[in-house]
Design an enzyme around this catalytic site. Structure first.
Site, PDB file in Angstrom:
ATOM      1  N   ASP A 188      -2.734  -8.302  -6.887  1.00  0.00           N
ATOM      2  CA  ASP A 188      -3.063  -7.364  -5.808  1.00  0.00           C
ATOM      3  C   ASP A 188      -1.905  -7.479  -4.818  1.00  0.00           C
ATOM      4  OD1 ASP A 188      -5.417  -5.567  -4.826  1.00  0.00           O
ATOM      5  OD2 ASP A 188      -4.910  -6.734  -3.066  1.00  0.00           O
ATOM      6  N   LYS A 231     -12.860 -10.632  -6.527  1.00  0.00           N
ATOM      7  CA  LYS A 231     -11.611 -10.516  -5.774  1.00  0.00           C
ATOM      8  C   LYS A 231     -11.282 -11.871  -5.184  1.00  0.00           C
ATOM      9  CE  LYS A 231      -8.721  -7.129  -4.791  1.00  0.00           C
ATOM     10  NZ  LYS A 231      -8.448  -5.940  -5.611  1.00  0.00           N
TER      11      LYS A 231
HETATM   12  P1  NAD Z   1       2.528  -2.588  -3.002  1.00  0.00           P
HETATM   13  O1  NAD Z   1       2.666  -3.824  -2.186  1.00  0.00           O
HETATM   14  O2  NAD Z   1       3.265  -2.463  -4.295  1.00  0.00           O
HETATM   15  O3  NAD Z   1       2.938  -1.294  -2.128  1.00  0.00           O
HETATM   16  C1  NAD Z   1       2.381  -1.011  -0.885  1.00  0.00           C
HETATM   17  C2  NAD Z   1       3.203   0.097  -0.227  1.00  0.00           C
HETATM   18  O4  NAD Z   1       2.573   0.479   0.987  1.00  0.00           O
HETATM   19  C3  NAD Z   1       4.616  -0.333   0.152  1.00  0.00           C
HETATM   20  O5  NAD Z   1       5.492   0.764   0.007  1.00  0.00           O
HETATM   21  C4  NAD Z   1       4.479  -0.707   1.627  1.00  0.00           C
HETATM   22  O6  NAD Z   1       5.715  -0.579   2.318  1.00  0.00           O
HETATM   23  C5  NAD Z   1       3.472   0.331   2.070  1.00  0.00           C
HETATM   24  N1  NAD Z   1       2.688  -0.065   3.240  1.00  0.00           N
HETATM   25  C6  NAD Z   1       2.118  -1.273   3.476  1.00  0.00           C
HETATM   26  N2  NAD Z   1       1.456  -1.249   4.657  1.00  0.00           N
HETATM   27  C7  NAD Z   1       1.611  -0.006   5.139  1.00  0.00           C
HETATM   28  C8  NAD Z   1       1.168   0.643   6.321  1.00  0.00           C
HETATM   29  N3  NAD Z   1       0.449  -0.003   7.238  1.00  0.00           N
HETATM   30  N4  NAD Z   1       1.494   1.955   6.496  1.00  0.00           N
HETATM   31  C9  NAD Z   1       2.222   2.608   5.566  1.00  0.00           C
HETATM   32  N5  NAD Z   1       2.676   2.048   4.444  1.00  0.00           N
HETATM   33  C10 NAD Z   1       2.376   0.764   4.243  1.00  0.00           C
HETATM   34  O7  NAD Z   1       0.957  -2.432  -3.211  1.00  0.00           O
HETATM   35  P2  NAD Z   1       0.220  -1.547  -4.322  1.00  0.00           P
HETATM   36  O8  NAD Z   1      -0.041  -2.398  -5.522  1.00  0.00           O
HETATM   37  O9  NAD Z   1       0.934  -0.246  -4.470  1.00  0.00           O
HETATM   38  O10 NAD Z   1      -1.194  -1.341  -3.617  1.00  0.00           O
HETATM   39  C11 NAD Z   1      -1.407  -0.326  -2.640  1.00  0.00           C
HETATM   40  C12 NAD Z   1      -2.891  -0.102  -2.475  1.00  0.00           C
HETATM   41  O11 NAD Z   1      -3.456   0.269  -3.737  1.00  0.00           O
HETATM   42  C13 NAD Z   1      -3.716  -1.307  -2.002  1.00  0.00           C
HETATM   43  O12 NAD Z   1      -4.794  -0.820  -1.244  1.00  0.00           O
HETATM   44  C14 NAD Z   1      -4.242  -1.910  -3.311  1.00  0.00           C
HETATM   45  O13 NAD Z   1      -5.413  -2.688  -3.125  1.00  0.00           O
HETATM   46  C15 NAD Z   1      -4.524  -0.610  -4.072  1.00  0.00           C
HETATM   47  N6  NAD Z   1      -4.610  -0.752  -5.531  1.00  0.00           N
HETATM   48  C16 NAD Z   1      -3.560  -1.245  -6.237  1.00  0.00           C
HETATM   49  C17 NAD Z   1      -3.669  -1.335  -7.626  1.00  0.00           C
HETATM   50  C18 NAD Z   1      -2.532  -1.810  -8.488  1.00  0.00           C
HETATM   51  O14 NAD Z   1      -2.682  -1.809  -9.727  1.00  0.00           O
HETATM   52  N7  NAD Z   1      -1.400  -2.183  -7.928  1.00  0.00           N
HETATM   53  C19 NAD Z   1      -4.860  -0.944  -8.272  1.00  0.00           C
HETATM   54  C20 NAD Z   1      -5.907  -0.439  -7.509  1.00  0.00           C
HETATM   55  C21 NAD Z   1      -5.766  -0.338  -6.135  1.00  0.00           C
END
Ligand code: NAD
Length: 431
Positions: free
Chosen positions: A161, A121
Site C-alpha cells: 500500500d 489492512k
Molecule cells: P503512490 O504512492 O504510488 O502514488 C500516490 C500519488 O498521489 C503520488 O503521485 C503522490 O505524489 C500523490 N499524492 C499524495 N498525496 C497527495 C495529495 N495530498 N494531493 C495530491 N496528490 C497526492 O500510491 P498508489 O499506490 O497510487 O495509491 C493511491 C491511492 O490508491 C491510495 O488511496 C491507495 O490506498 C489506493 N489504492 C492503491 C492500490 C494499488 O494497487 N496501488 C489499490 C487500491 C487502492
C-alpha cells in the site's frame, strides 16, 4: 414493552461527527446500505466491527546504533469468505481508525468483485523517507515476525500500500518462509515477478480504473476519443491509469502529484509528462501545459475526474464545485459521505472506490492462485481475466442501483454486505 433494537443502538453508539474520519465514513455508508437491505440486527452487529485488531511494538536497531520502537497494526475485518486480504502502509499519520476503515473497505471490495477473501489492512507509524533501506528491512522483518501466527496463505495475505512495494513484500515472504522452514510465496501478493509475483499486477489497479471508465462512458454515448479526463495523483494508480487511458485514446487534460499539477485543455502527452516527472521529481517547469494546484485541478470541467491520490479530497466544502460527469475513485476514500449527497444531487455518476480500484486486489487474487498451483499465466491472460471480472462487477452493480433506485456507492455496499452476510449466515459464525 418496547422491543430492543440492537441495530439502532449500535448506530447511535458509532455515530460520529468527524467528516474526515475514515472509519466513520465507512460506517456511515455501511449503515445506510444495511438499513436498505433490512439486514438482520445480529448480523449487523457482527459485520459492523473488525474480527481482530492487533497492535505490535517493533524495536528496530537504527543505523545510529540506537533502538527505536515503532507502533504497528494489523486489522482483520472479516474471514467469512476466506483469508483476510489487504495492504500494509508505512506513514507518519497511520492510525488505528484509518487501518480499521481500510480493512473493512477490503472486505466490501473483495465481495464486490466476488473474490474469495475477507478484508485486512496493516500499517506502521513511521516516516519511510527518513529511513535507510537497512532500517526499513529490519522494521519489516520484525513486524512480520510479530505477526507470524496471524498471517499466512490461508489466514491473512498482505500486499503493498502507500510507501511499501515489491521489495517490502519480498522481505515479508522471506521472513515468513524462514519461520515455516520452506518457501511460502502465497503469504503476500505484489511480489517481484521473479519471486512468484504475477505479470500485470503492477498495472492492475490503473487498468481496472480504465475498464470501469470504458463501461461508464457508454452510458453517456461517449467514445474514448471524445472523453476528457482529469487525474489526481501520478503514482501506481493515477500514473499508470493515465498512461493506459492515454494509449486507449482518452484525452487527459490535467494530471498532478503531491506538489501540484499541469493542465492543457487540448490534452497532455502523458508518457512525456510522466517521464518529465520521473526525471525532475515535479511537474513544475513542464513546458506544454499550464500549472494547476491540486484543489483547482479537482474543479476543472471534464467528462471524467479520477482522484487517485489519497483520502478526503472531495468534501462538503468543494463537492458543489466539482464539474465532471463521471467520478472514477482510484484512491480509497477520496470522497466523504457529506460530499456523496451533493454529488448525487448534482447528477455526478460515481464509480465508487470499492469497485473502481478493485483491479489491484483482483490480480492479487490471481497471484495467490498462481502461487498455490505453481503455474504462471501470460500477461494477456491476466489482463483478459481482469477485464471480465471488472466488467461483470460493474454491470452487476448498476443493475442493483437501477433496481433499488439508489446511488451507485450505496448499491456497491448493498451488493457487498449481502454477499458477506449470506456467507456469514450459512456458516453460522454468529450462532
Ligand atoms: P503512490 O504512492 O504510488 O502514488 C500516490 C500519488 O498521489 C503520488 O503521485 C503522490 O505524489 C500523490 N499524492 C499524495 N498525496 C497527495 C495529495 N495530498 N494531493 C495530491 N496528490 C497526492 O500510491 P498508489 O499506490 O497510487 O495509491 C493511491 C491511492 O490508491 C491510495 O488511496 C491507495 O490506498 C489506493 N489504492 C492503491 C492500490 C494499488 O494497487 N496501488 C489499490 C487500491 C487502492
Amino acid at each position: 414493552m418496547t422491543k430492543a433494537n440492537p441495530m439502532a443502538d449500535e448506530m447511535r453508539r458509532f455515530k460520529g461527527t468527524d467528516e474526515k474520519n475514515p472509519f466513520e465514513a465507512m460506517s456511515e455508508r455501511f449503515d445506510r446500505a444495511a438499513q436498505l437491505l433490512g439486514l438482520d440486527p445480529d448480523l449487523y452487529a457482527v459485520l459492523r466491527v473488525p474480527s481482530r485488531e492487533i497492535k505490535v511494538y517493533i524495536p528496530v536497531k537504527m543505523d545510529s546504533g540506537h533502538i527505536q520502537v515503532f507502533e504497528g497494526y494489523r486489522v482483520q475485518h472479516n474471514f467469512a469468505r476466506g483469508p483476510a486480504k489487504g495492504g500494509i502502509r508505512y506513514a507518519p499519520d497511520v492510525s488505528l481508525d484509518e487501518v480499521k476503515a481500510l480493512s473493512a473497505w477490503m472486505t466490501w471490495k473483495c465481495a464486490v468483485v466476488n473474490v474469495p477473501f475477507g478484508g485486512g489492512k496493516g500499517g506502521i507509524i513511521c516516516d519511510p523517507r527518513q529511513m535507510s533501506m537497512g532500517e526499513l528491512e529490519r522494521m519489516t522483518r520484525r513486524y512480520t515476525a510479530e505477526l507470524i501466527d496471524f498471517i499466512g496463505p490461508d489466514k491473512d495475505v498482505p500486499a503493498p500500500d502507500m510507501n511499501t512495494n515489491e521489495q517490502t513484500m519480498a522481505w515479508i515472504m522471506d521472513t515468513y518462509s524462514m519461520h515455516a522452514r520452506h518457501t511460502v510465496t502465497a503469504v503476500v501478493t505484489g511480489k517481484p515477478v521473479a519471486l512468484g509475483g504475477s505479470l500485470g499486477r503492477r498495472e492492475a489497479t490503473g487498468r481496472g480504473v480504465m475498464f470501469c471508465v470504458n463501461e461508464a462512458i457508454k452510458r453517456f454515448n461517449l467514445t474514448p476519443e471524445q472523453t476528457t479526463v482529469v487525474v489526481q495523483g501520478s503514482g501506481n494508480v493515477g500514473g499508470i491509469g493515465a498512461e493506459l487511458m492515454y494509449e486507449k485514446g482518452y484525452k487527459i487534460i490535467a494530471i498532478s502529484d503531491v506538489s501540484g499539477g499541469i493542465y492543457n485543455k487540448n490534452g497532455i502527452n502523458i508518457p512525456e509528462a510522466l517521464a518529465y516527472l520521473n526525471d525532475n521529481k515535479t511537474f513544475e517547469g513542464y513546458e506544454n501545459a499550464d500549472v494547476v494546484g491540486n484543489s483547482e485541478l479537482l474543479e476543472i470541467e471534464c467528462d471524467v475526474l479520477a482522484p487517485c491520490a489519497t483520502e478526503n479530497q472531495i468534501t462538503s466544502e468543494n463537492a458543489g464545485r466539482i464539474k465532471c460527469k463521471i467520478l472514477a475513485e482510484g484512491a480509497n476514500g477520496p470522497t466523504t459521505p457529506k460530499a456523496d449527497k451533493i454529488l448525487f444531487d448534482n447528477g455526478v455518476f460515481v464509480i465508487p472506490d470499492i469497485l473502481a480500484n478493485a483491479g489491484g486486489v483482483t490480480v492479487s487474487y490471481f497471484e495467490w492462485v498462481q502461487d498455490r498451483m505453481g503455474y504462471f499465466w501470460r500477461e494477456d491472460e491476466v489482463n483478459q481475466r481482469l477485464e471480465e471480472k471488472m466488467v461483470a462487477s460493474f454491470n452487476e452493480l448498476w443493475k442493483l442501483a437501477d433496481a433499488h433506485n439508489v446511488d451507485t456507492r450505496t448499491a456497491a455496499y448493498m451488493l457487498a454486505i449481502d454477499r458477506v452476510a449470506y456467507d456469514t449466515r450459512m456458516r453460522g459464525i454468529y450462532a
